[in-house]
Write an enzyme that holds these catalytic residues in place. Structure first.
Site, mmCIF file in Angstrom:
data_model
loop_
_atom_site.group_PDB
_atom_site.id
_atom_site.type_symbol
_atom_site.label_atom_id
_atom_site.label_comp_id
_atom_site.label_asym_id
_atom_site.label_seq_id
_atom_site.Cartn_x
_atom_site.Cartn_y
_atom_site.Cartn_z
ATOM 1 N N LYS A 180 4.362 84.488 10.366
ATOM 2 C CA LYS A 180 3.870 83.495 9.469
ATOM 3 C C LYS A 180 3.619 82.098 10.184
ATOM 4 O O LYS A 180 2.579 81.338 10.083
ATOM 5 C CB LYS A 180 4.700 83.196 8.245
ATOM 6 C CG LYS A 180 4.905 84.426 7.565
ATOM 7 C CD LYS A 180 6.356 84.276 6.491
ATOM 8 C CE LYS A 180 6.917 85.473 6.061
ATOM 9 N NZ LYS A 180 8.403 85.427 5.787
ATOM 10 N N THR B 126 9.741 88.443 10.947
ATOM 11 C CA THR B 126 8.185 88.340 10.375
ATOM 12 C C THR B 126 8.005 86.813 9.893
ATOM 13 O O THR B 126 6.629 86.577 10.174
ATOM 14 C CB THR B 126 7.745 89.279 9.026
ATOM 15 O OG1 THR B 126 9.110 88.905 8.111
ATOM 16 C CG2 THR B 126 7.957 90.492 9.529
ATOM 17 N N LYS C 142 21.053 85.771 14.676
ATOM 18 C CA LYS C 142 20.025 84.740 14.617
ATOM 19 C C LYS C 142 20.089 83.509 15.164
ATOM 20 O O LYS C 142 19.186 82.960 15.647
ATOM 21 C CB LYS C 142 19.467 84.560 13.020
ATOM 22 C CG LYS C 142 18.729 86.088 12.457
ATOM 23 C CD LYS C 142 18.544 85.415 11.130
ATOM 24 C CE LYS C 142 17.995 86.949 10.329
ATOM 25 N NZ LYS C 142 16.505 87.205 10.770
ATOM 26 N N HIS D 66 15.461 99.587 9.946
ATOM 27 C CA HIS D 66 15.357 98.313 9.948
ATOM 28 C C HIS D 66 16.103 97.285 10.890
ATOM 29 O O HIS D 66 16.060 96.188 11.008
ATOM 30 C CB HIS D 66 15.133 97.402 8.672
ATOM 31 C CG HIS D 66 13.813 97.710 7.976
ATOM 32 N ND1 HIS D 66 12.954 96.805 7.962
ATOM 33 C CD2 HIS D 66 13.549 98.529 7.042
ATOM 34 C CE1 HIS D 66 11.925 97.304 7.449
ATOM 35 N NE2 HIS D 66 12.256 98.444 6.884
ATOM 36 N N LYS E 16 15.460 81.249 7.988
ATOM 37 C CA LYS E 16 15.662 82.483 7.960
ATOM 38 C C LYS E 16 17.057 82.721 7.367
ATOM 39 O O LYS E 16 17.649 81.878 7.276
ATOM 40 C CB LYS E 16 15.490 83.038 9.101
ATOM 41 C CG LYS E 16 16.318 82.356 10.393
ATOM 42 C CD LYS E 16 16.174 83.185 11.872
ATOM 43 C CE LYS E 16 14.658 82.830 12.371
ATOM 44 N NZ LYS E 16 13.996 84.023 12.407
ATOM 45 N N ARG E 17 17.458 84.050 6.922
ATOM 46 C CA ARG E 17 18.935 84.303 6.659
ATOM 47 C C ARG E 17 19.805 83.417 7.541
ATOM 48 O O ARG E 17 19.452 83.826 8.900
ATOM 49 C CB ARG E 17 19.296 85.504 6.356
ATOM 50 C CG ARG E 17 18.510 86.353 5.137
ATOM 51 C CD ARG E 17 19.000 85.449 3.949
ATOM 52 N NE ARG E 17 20.503 85.871 3.672
ATOM 53 C CZ ARG E 17 20.712 86.577 2.570
ATOM 54 N NH1 ARG E 17 19.761 87.263 1.798
ATOM 55 N NH2 ARG E 17 22.091 86.875 2.523
HETATM 56 C C1 LIG Z 1 9.409 85.757 6.027
HETATM 57 C C2 LIG Z 1 10.760 85.521 5.371
HETATM 58 C C3 LIG Z 1 11.879 85.935 5.635
HETATM 59 C C4 LIG Z 1 11.767 86.674 7.209
HETATM 60 O O1 LIG Z 1 12.200 85.922 8.196
HETATM 61 P P1 LIG Z 1 12.661 86.163 9.737
HETATM 62 O O2 LIG Z 1 12.674 84.917 10.366
HETATM 63 O O3 LIG Z 1 11.686 87.319 10.051
HETATM 64 O O4 LIG Z 1 14.035 86.558 9.410
HETATM 65 C C5 LIG Z 1 13.157 85.722 5.138
HETATM 66 N N1 LIG Z 1 12.971 84.943 3.952
HETATM 67 C C6 LIG Z 1 11.866 84.594 3.412
HETATM 68 C C7 LIG Z 1 11.744 83.785 2.132
HETATM 69 C C8 LIG Z 1 10.633 85.020 4.036
HETATM 70 O O5 LIG Z 1 9.289 84.266 3.539
#
Ligand SMILES: *Cc1c(COP(=O)(O)O)cnc(C)c1O
Length: 836
Positions: free
Chosen positions: A680, A676, A574, A377, A568-569
């Protein structure tokens, strides 16, 4: 426990456990709801806590799941099909209630039944705490995969840990992150079923003892161990309207009933009982580190606990169905390792097969190498797990012996392929030599697996060119790509009911099972009437988001602005910092009156920082301080707003994604394995501004360059630039960036806390900044300006938005899982016999 089945089988009323199917209409479910509320939970209708309504409704739905759960289990047993076990330290499931209703097809019946009792479904749903047993993308991927496996009727079971405390709750005070414990199980969890009958015993510590029997057969015993019990809790995973209910099995640690005899004999009974507590610590808390290793002994305990308990459970079930014959085991079983966290499974399966089931090394190794598959990952070196050999020796001495033996045989293979290449042997060794030798968990996973996959095309390429280059030269056919996906059930049908209904009306509801059908939407992008409806739905979703932002951030977002979102984190790679620099740039423009053709913009940022990651915490503080300054300045009224959303989690993303116009995916190229969140947003009609990184590349390929805002260096460009990276030169020669840095450095955003952002400023100006924030600034703000212009052309923006949704079919986790099954797992779908 007594063998109830034997008693029942011989009883004249052997079918007395065959119950009639439960009613699925509003009235029938309302009856159950009332009975659970009044009898099972013992509440009166004047007990005004809506929480018990949530609980009664959950049990009502759980009953319907349990019916189908048993049928699914029976169907898998009868088919004697091949199975896959998804081993993961994280499952970020979020809420279960609305998902169960959607997948059972009971949305309308439940809403109607509640309405007739004067109850509002939405209010009840908001009482469910998120199951936050994960950090971010990796854990959420595991949850989306389970949904897809059940929806595709694949015999896949998740194995994880039942953490007493999930991901911490993030509270912002004075602009800074504080962590509060997430005791999500405090009020019980109606979605789990305890299965103490499948408890396993897990060894730790002790020592090994080798012996040879009279036939000269060597064997090893792991003795004097301190054992911990693993008690499974099953969570149902419903497929989409197909009567399949799969299982997520979560292990809880419990003490054995044995006493510490030393303490006991010394007469300290309470002390010896109290010691039992230590065993239960193993599953007490989820480690909150995302994309970095932690190195704590307790974490290694968690990893082995999951691996050992899950493998024992699988072998127990195999023996129940096939006896002690393992010749066909590899044909019928597969373990998918979600990152290296469960990689110790490679050695633990060897141990159980040899020490507990009497297989020889070669037979056991063949099974391991035909059943284990590993998903990588991350490319970040700081995230690659390594454990000190001394920790293994103390905690898992038998496992260490097996790892040494695997390594010796593996290095012999390397030596015979490349005779005399000792440097290659050193590079590829499972043990990193040095003052404090380490076990390289990724290498253990590669050597023990028949498949190694990355999670997006670019990521998989970079893996075999870089980190795993030597291994790819040895075993090229092992390496493959499986681009991530997300489930459209949760991330479109459930979270965006307005769009769901429009899609159903326009192209039918086939897309919920087969997301590629969204393609049929493409022609409607040219239809002005359709675009108007699309716009109306987006505005409604933005209104929902506005209310959340107002409540949680105390910031008012005007509906007509472009909603620009990065959730995101929080991590340097990032580049939330780059986002902040852009916002400060916009602020500067406003202050100097440069607002011709201005597009009003609302910038929303959210995400948690690992508690020990100081730079990430400083970035959160900066975001909050910049937001406070901008929002408090009357000159920005109607032009710019910024907010930090606290406690970002799955249930918040369900409101955020549908209400977003512009999706920020701005990582330094080559650093984000896939992402991911980007998928979304795309599904919900947001347009991406992003770098050529992770799955962004594939998103752009699918949607077309004209429907994607691309900026920044390529991964190769980033690496080439490192040699001569000169951020101070870049800053000096770009007036916009210079102005941003001057404002930052003047202390404008930290008037009462001098030096508060020094680290952040230093990082941007550092020639060794690994994330090269300054390098992408100019292109980023230019492309942001293009996005702002595009948004002013409403019809153009709507066309782009519709095409983003229409072309998001590739990013369904159904597609991803179909590929896993086709290339790695080789599973057949098995439909349960319906009870009706
Ligand atoms: C989808 C999701 C992530 C992943 O987000 P990235 O932008 O791909 O880092 C992290 N936390 C939550 C709660 C999510 O739903």
């Amino acid at each position: 426990m007594s063998p109830l089945t034997d008693l029942i089988k011989n009883h004249p009323n052997a079918n007395c456990f065959d119950l009639p199917p439960l009613p699925l209409d509003a009235e029938g479910m309302a009856d159950d709801f009332r009975r659970y509320y009044a009898h099972t939970l013992g509440r009166d209708c004047d007990d005004q806590t809506i929480y018990y309504a949530y609980k009664a409704l959950s049990i009502t739905l759980r009953d319907r799941l349990v019916e189908r759960w048993k049928n699914t289990r029976n169907a898998y047993d009868e088919a004697d099909c091949k199975r896959t076990y998804y081993l993961s330290l994280e499952f970020l499931m979020g809420r279960a209630l609305s998902n169960a209703m959607l997948n059972l097809g009971l949305n309308d019946a439940v809403a109607q039944g509640l309405y007739e009792m004067g109850l509002a479904l939405e209010e009840i749903q908001d009482n469910e705490p998120d199951a936050g047993l994960g950090n971010g993308g990796l854990g959420r991927l595991a949850a989306c995969f389970l949904d897809s496996c059940a929806s595709l009727q694949l015999p896949v079971r998740g194995y994880g840990l039942r953490y007493e405390y999930g991901m911490f709750r993030q509270v912002i005070e004075g602009g800074e992150q504080h962590e509060e414990p997430d005791h999500w199980l405090r009020d019980g969890n109606p979605w789990e079923l305890e299965r103490p009958e499948f408890t396993q015993r897990i060894p730790f510590g002790g020592r090994t003892e080798a012996s040879t029997d009279r036939f000269g057969r060597k064997s090893v015993r792991w003795i004097d161990t301190s054992d911990v019990l693993a008690v499974p809790y099953d969570v149902p995973v419903p497929g989409y309207r197909n009567d399949t209910v799969n299982t997520l099995r979560l292990w809880k640690a419990a003490a054995t009933d044995e006493f510490n005899l030393d303490e006991f004999n010394a007469g300290s009974y309470p002390e010896s009982v109290a010691q039992k507590n230590a065993a239960e610590h193993i599953t007490m808390v989820l480690y909150p580190n995302d994309a970095s290793e932690c190195g704590e002994e307790l974490r290694l305990r968690q990893q082995f606990f999951l691996a050992s308990a899950s493998i024992k459970d699988v072998l127990r079930d195999w023996i129940r169905r096939h006896g002690n014959d393992f010749t066909r085991f590899a044909e019928r079983n597969c373990f998918q390792l979600n990152d290296t966290h469960p990689a110790v499974s490679v050695a633990e399966l060897m141990r159980q097969l040899m020490d507990e089931h009497d297989l020889e090394w070669d037979a056991a190794w063949l099974i391991v190498r035909q059943t284990m598959a590993y998903t990588n990952h991350t490319l970040l070196p700081e995230a690659l797990e390594r454990w000190p050999v001394r920790l293994f020796r103390q905690l898992l001495p038998r496992i260490l012996e097996i790892i040494f033996e695997i390594n010796a045989r593996f290095l012999a293979e390397v030596a015979s392929r490349w005779p005399g290449d000792v440097d290659r042997q050193r590079r590829m060794s499972l043990i990193e030599e040095g003052y404090d030798p380490q076990v390289r968990m990724a290498y253990l996973a590669i050597v023990g697996s028949f498949s190694v996959n990355g999670v997006a095309a670019l990521h998989s390429e970079l893996l075999i060119d870089g980190l795993f280059r030597d291994f790819n030269e040895l075993w090229p056919r092992k390496f493959n790509n499986k681009t991530n996906g997300v489930t459209q059930r949760r991330w479109l049908a459930m979270c965006n009911p307005g769009l769901r209904e429009l899609l159903n009306e326009t192209i039918g509801d086939g897309w919920v099972r087969d997301l590629s059908q969204l393609k049929q939407l493409e022609p409607f992008a040219a239809d002005p009437a359709f675009r108007a409806r699309w716009h109306a739905i987006k505005q409604e979703n933005k209104q929902r988001l506005v209310e959340q932002v107002s409540q949680l951030c105390r910031v008012e977002f005007p509906l007509e602005a472009i909603f620009d979102v990065q959730v995101k984190r929080i991590h340097e790679y990032k580049r939330q910092l780059l986002n902040v620099l852009h916002v400060i740039h916009l602020y500067n423009r406003i202050k100097r009156g440069d607002t011709r053709n201005w597009t009003p913009r609302c910038v929303l940022i959210g995400g948690k920082a690992a508690p020990g990651y100081m730079m990430a915490k400083q970035i959160i503080k900066l975001i909050n301080h910049v937001a406070r300054t901008i929002n408090g300045d009357p000159d920005t009224a109607g032009l710019l707003r910024m907010a930090f959303m606290p406690d970002y989690r799955v249930s918040l993303m369900e409101v955020i994604a549908p209400g977003t116009d512009l999706s920020e995916q701005i990582s330094t190229a080559g650093k984000e394995a896939s992402g991911t969140g980007n998928m979304k947003f795309m599904m919900n009609g947001a347009i991406t501004i992003g770098t050529l990184d992770g799955a962004n590349i594939e998103i752009r390929e699918q949607v077309g360059d004209e429907n994607f805002f691309l900026f920044g260096m390529t991964a190769a460009g980033v690496e080439a630039r490192r040699q001569h990276y000169d951020p101070n030169g870049i800053i000096a020669s770009d007036p916009a960036l210079l102005e941003v840095m001057n404002l930052l450095e003047s202390g404008h955003f930290n008037q009462f806390a001098g030096g508060a952002f020094d680290q952040v400023i230093f990082a941007i100006r550092n020639p060794h900044d690994p994330w090269m924030t300054a390098a992408d600034f100019r292109n980023y703000i230019d492309v942001q300006e293009q996005a702002a212009l595009a948004y002013r052309d409403r019809e153009r923006w709507l066309r782009m938005s519709i095409l983003n949704t229409a072309r998001s079919g590739h990013f369904s986790s159904d597609r991803t899982i179909t590929e896993y099954s086709r290339d790695i797992w080789h599973l057949d779908a098995v439909a349960p016999h319906t009870s009706a």
